[in-house]
Design an enzyme around this catalytic site. Structure first.
Site, PDB file in Angstrom:
ATOM      1  N   THR A  61     -98.230 -28.970  19.683  1.00 16.82           N
ATOM      2  CA  THR A  61     -98.206 -29.060  20.754  1.00 16.82           C
ATOM      3  C   THR A  61     -96.780 -28.730  21.446  1.00 16.82           C
ATOM      4  O   THR A  61     -96.384 -28.075  22.497  1.00 16.82           O
ATOM      5  CB  THR A  61     -98.735 -30.390  21.169  1.00 16.82           C
ATOM      6  OG1 THR A  61    -100.039 -30.547  20.563  1.00 16.82           O
ATOM      7  CG2 THR A  61     -98.853 -30.747  22.666  1.00 16.82           C
ATOM      8  N   ASP A  63     -92.494 -42.770  22.613  1.00 20.79           N
ATOM      9  CA  ASP A  63     -92.851 -41.594  22.258  1.00 20.79           C
ATOM     10  C   ASP A  63     -92.020 -40.585  21.553  1.00 20.79           C
ATOM     11  O   ASP A  63     -90.859 -40.402  22.178  1.00 20.79           O
ATOM     12  CB  ASP A  63     -93.566 -40.870  23.458  1.00 20.79           C
ATOM     13  CG  ASP A  63     -94.170 -39.516  23.192  1.00 20.79           C
ATOM     14  OD1 ASP A  63     -95.214 -39.451  22.799  1.00 20.79           O
ATOM     15  OD2 ASP A  63     -93.480 -38.646  23.715  1.00 20.79           O
ATOM     16  N   HIS A  93    -104.219 -35.182   9.445  1.00 21.89           N
ATOM     17  CA  HIS A  93    -102.678 -34.720   9.280  1.00 21.89           C
ATOM     18  C   HIS A  93    -101.769 -35.965   9.024  1.00 21.89           C
ATOM     19  O   HIS A  93    -100.845 -36.004   9.664  1.00 21.89           O
ATOM     20  CB  HIS A  93    -102.429 -34.285  10.818  1.00 21.89           C
ATOM     21  CG  HIS A  93    -103.132 -33.124  11.231  1.00 21.89           C
ATOM     22  ND1 HIS A  93    -104.362 -33.099  11.871  1.00 21.89           N
ATOM     23  CD2 HIS A  93    -102.904 -31.670  11.141  1.00 21.89           C
ATOM     24  CE1 HIS A  93    -105.097 -31.901  11.832  1.00 21.89           C
ATOM     25  NE2 HIS A  93    -104.311 -31.040  11.524  1.00 21.89           N
ATOM     26  N   ARG A 151     -89.668 -32.159  12.258  1.00 28.61           N
ATOM     27  CA  ARG A 151     -89.656 -31.030  11.374  1.00 28.61           C
ATOM     28  C   ARG A 151     -89.832 -29.828  12.400  1.00 28.61           C
ATOM     29  O   ARG A 151     -89.358 -28.938  12.491  1.00 28.61           O
ATOM     30  CB  ARG A 151     -90.552 -31.077  10.250  1.00 28.61           C
ATOM     31  CG  ARG A 151     -90.648 -29.880   9.645  1.00 28.61           C
ATOM     32  CD  ARG A 151     -91.244 -29.797   8.229  1.00 28.61           C
ATOM     33  NE  ARG A 151     -90.548 -30.711   7.404  1.00 28.61           N
ATOM     34  CZ  ARG A 151     -90.692 -31.214   6.259  1.00 28.61           C
ATOM     35  NH1 ARG A 151     -91.707 -30.551   5.253  1.00 28.61           N
ATOM     36  NH2 ARG A 151     -89.788 -31.855   5.381  1.00 28.61           N
ATOM     37  N   GLY A 152     -90.899 -30.177  13.132  1.00 29.36           N
ATOM     38  CA  GLY A 152     -91.330 -29.158  14.239  1.00 29.36           C
ATOM     39  C   GLY A 152     -90.025 -28.809  15.253  1.00 29.36           C
ATOM     40  O   GLY A 152     -89.931 -27.708  15.564  1.00 29.36           O
TER      41      GLY A 152
END
Length: 580
Positions: free
Chosen positions: A443, A555, A217, A402-403
């Site tokens: 996720t 994060d 990925h 993007r998500g």
């Protein structure tokens, strides 16, 4: 670089249009992915594979006789949603149950298990299995933490052949487990891949070096080594895979030398000549090897070596015929149990009460504020997309920005639609949460969906929630993340911003501070907590194998959550000023 696209945000949808048209003999489209063009015969277990796109021919390219019955297709490098997985499984199912299987990634595991729960609630027997072949992603003895990379292919192939042969669901799952236990993979990357529309790769490898232990990925390798000759690379791959071989006496092996997207077939054949010699010198018999692109990573330069140790049963399934758009072996028989599908569709949900019937004026006023907050969040996340992707790419796959954009945009539209139907604040949040999970995938998509729907359930559609109810709703949202995500505070996830936010909000509300003021202060605390995640090492998710590399970078999930909390605070302030 991925150069050919129209709208980068619609790359996967546009790809599927062309794929389906070019392969109409094999597949038809359904909501969430593709299924075989012929219906599943009675008595046959349906095998549904899937994951994010960007890996062709995995996963949609291997749907057809002898292989998968359906493939769930997510956005690039992003898990499909639970709704999409369930939709494809329903379409593929006949009467003997469904095996859903993916590589071992947190988003896939969450979403496909949720899909299994949904299917079971509908009376469909369903099981889920995750592939764990990547020897570089976790030490021996911790195989359950390993990623699924090119070994996906061997496991999917054997499980599909077992289903084609007529094994029941328990038998197909057993074969998948056996194939996974017998499979090991090690990969290398010479250069990173580039998402459509991006002007730089997700990672780079220094000139004259290679990344050892890459992910599929866009995750960089776990270490860097000087670029060897083809013979040297073959030795590295063979030693790495055989050094982690299972406790199996078998000397017959299935072998895949897999190209990752940019490495030429001629180069692969040069390496294969060395790989095959080394394996035979060690006493192995190679059974029907595969050299080529089977599980790719967009335009990544590199390759991987997969070995599956074969007993008699696994060898039979490995050698079984298959006929799919991208993979053919022998002469697979077309099993047709009825007319050719024109299109399979997911079951339509029964309509419930009209949203306006569930709300009152106070609830609709709250809904207007919620909808404005989603407008603001979508705009803020669009502005931050590139930076969130950059942060995520340090040790992950770079898809977080993007998500979040896709999820927040879908939530914005769903909130506006629910608002137009007279929904109260709870139903608006519920609709937005479902849309976020469905469109963002991955996720973060499923977690944001759970967060929003939990908050909406607490707030309800009537009345104006007071500060204590809002604080309780945020606590419900946090608890939903804990239940679903499998992470804990300190694991370097969005929880490390969500917990301080929740606790600060509760503390201030308990002191009779207005929820608006408490939210602002809690958002500031969440922002500082997100920054502090730079000092943490990830203990879960795709970044875990590269934990040291992530130190010094916050994060991405915690950063985006804090951004959303601040954006909502700004929106609330503007709304309050407007009322005054």
């Amino acid at each position: 670089m991925t150069k050919l696209f129209n709208d980068p945000a619609r790359f996967t949808e546009d790809m599927l249009v062309g794929f389906l048209d070019a392969n109409s003999r094999y597949v038809v489209g359904v909501p969430g992915g593709v299924v075989r063009a012929q219906t599943t015969r009675p008595g046959k277990v349906a095998v549904v594979i899937g994951g994010g796109s960007g890996h062709y021919p995995a996963f949609c390219g291997t749907v057809g006789p002898g292989f998968a019955d359906g493939a769930v297709v997510g956005n690039i490098f992003t898990s499909p949603s639970a709704e999409e997985a369930a939709s494809v499984a329903r379409a593929a199912h006949s009467d003997a149950g469904v095996l859903l299987t993916t590589g071992n990634y947190a988003g896939d595991v969450m979403n496909f298990n949720l899909a299994v729960d949904q299917l079971r609630s509908e009376g469909i027997e369903a099981q889920y299995f995750a592939v764990t072949d990547d020897v570089a992603s976790a030490e021996r003895g911790q195989e359950a933490k390993r990623r699924g990379i090119a070994g996906d292919f061997t496991v999917f192939k054997c499980a599909s052949a077992a289903a084609e042969e007529g094994l029941d669901l328990a038998g197909v799952v057993r074969v998948a487990e056996a194939a996974n236990a017998a499979t090991r993979t090690l990969g290398v990357a010479f250069d990173g891949c580039t998402l459509p529309g991006a002007d730089h790769p997700l990672f780079t490898v220094p000139e004259g070096h290679m990344g050892l232990g890459l992910g599929i990925h866009g995750e960089p390798g776990v270490s860097e080594e000087k670029m060897p000759t083809a013979a040297g690379l073959a030795a590295t791959l063979v030693d790495g895979v055989l050094g982690d071989r299972p406790d199996a006496p078998e000397k017959r092996i299935a072998v895949i030398l897999n190209g990752l997207g940019r490495t030429k077939y001629e180069e692969l054949f040069v390496v294969w000549g060395e790989v095959s010699r080394l394996l035979r010198d060690r006493g192995y018999t190679i059974v029907e090897p595969e050299v080529g692109e089977l599980v790719t990573s967009l335009d990544m330069a590199g390759c991987s070596l997969t070995v599956m140790w074969l007993d008699e049963e696994l060898e039979r399934y490995w050698a079984a015929p298959a006929d799919t758009p991208a993979y053919k072996k022998g002469a697979a028989q077309q099993h047709v149990s009825g007319e050719r599908r024109s299109e399979a569709t997911a079951r339509s949900a029964s309509s419930g009460p009209k949203l306006a019937e569930l709300s009152d004026e106070d609830g609709r006023a709250g809904a207007r504020l919620v909808a404005r907050a989603f407008d603001a969040m979508a705009e803020a996340l669009a502005d931050a997309e590139e930076e969130l992707g950059r942060i995520d790419a340090v040790a992950g796959d770079g898809d977080h920005g993007r998500g979040m954009v896709k999820g927040s945009s879908a939530a914005r539209e769903a909130a506006a639609s629910a608002l137009s139907e007279g929904a109260g604040q709870g139903s608006v949040l519920n609709a937005a949460g479902k849309a976020w999970a469905a469109k963002a995938g991955g996720t973060s998509g499923v977690l944001w969906g759970a967060l929003l729907t939990a908050l909406g359930a607490r707030l309800g559609d009537t009345g104006r929630p007071d500060s204590s109810v809002i604080a309780a709703g945020v606590r419900d949202a946090y608890d939903a993340l804990i239940r679903l995500g499998g992470a804990a505070p300190g694991d370097k996830t969005m929880l490390d911003a969500m917990l301080p936010f929740t606790e600060e909000l509760e503390r201030r509300v308990a002191q009779d501070e207005s929820w608006q003021s408490a939210w602002r202060a809690a958002a500031d605390v969440a922002t500082e907590a997100a920054r502090a995640t730079a000092d943490l090492r990830p203990k879960i998710g795709r970044a875990r194998p590269l934990a040291e590399r992530s130190v010094g970078t916050p994060d991405a999930g915690a950063t985006s959550l804090a951004l959303c909390a601040r954006t909502v605070a700004d929106c609330v302030t503007l709304s309050t000023q407007g009322e005054n």
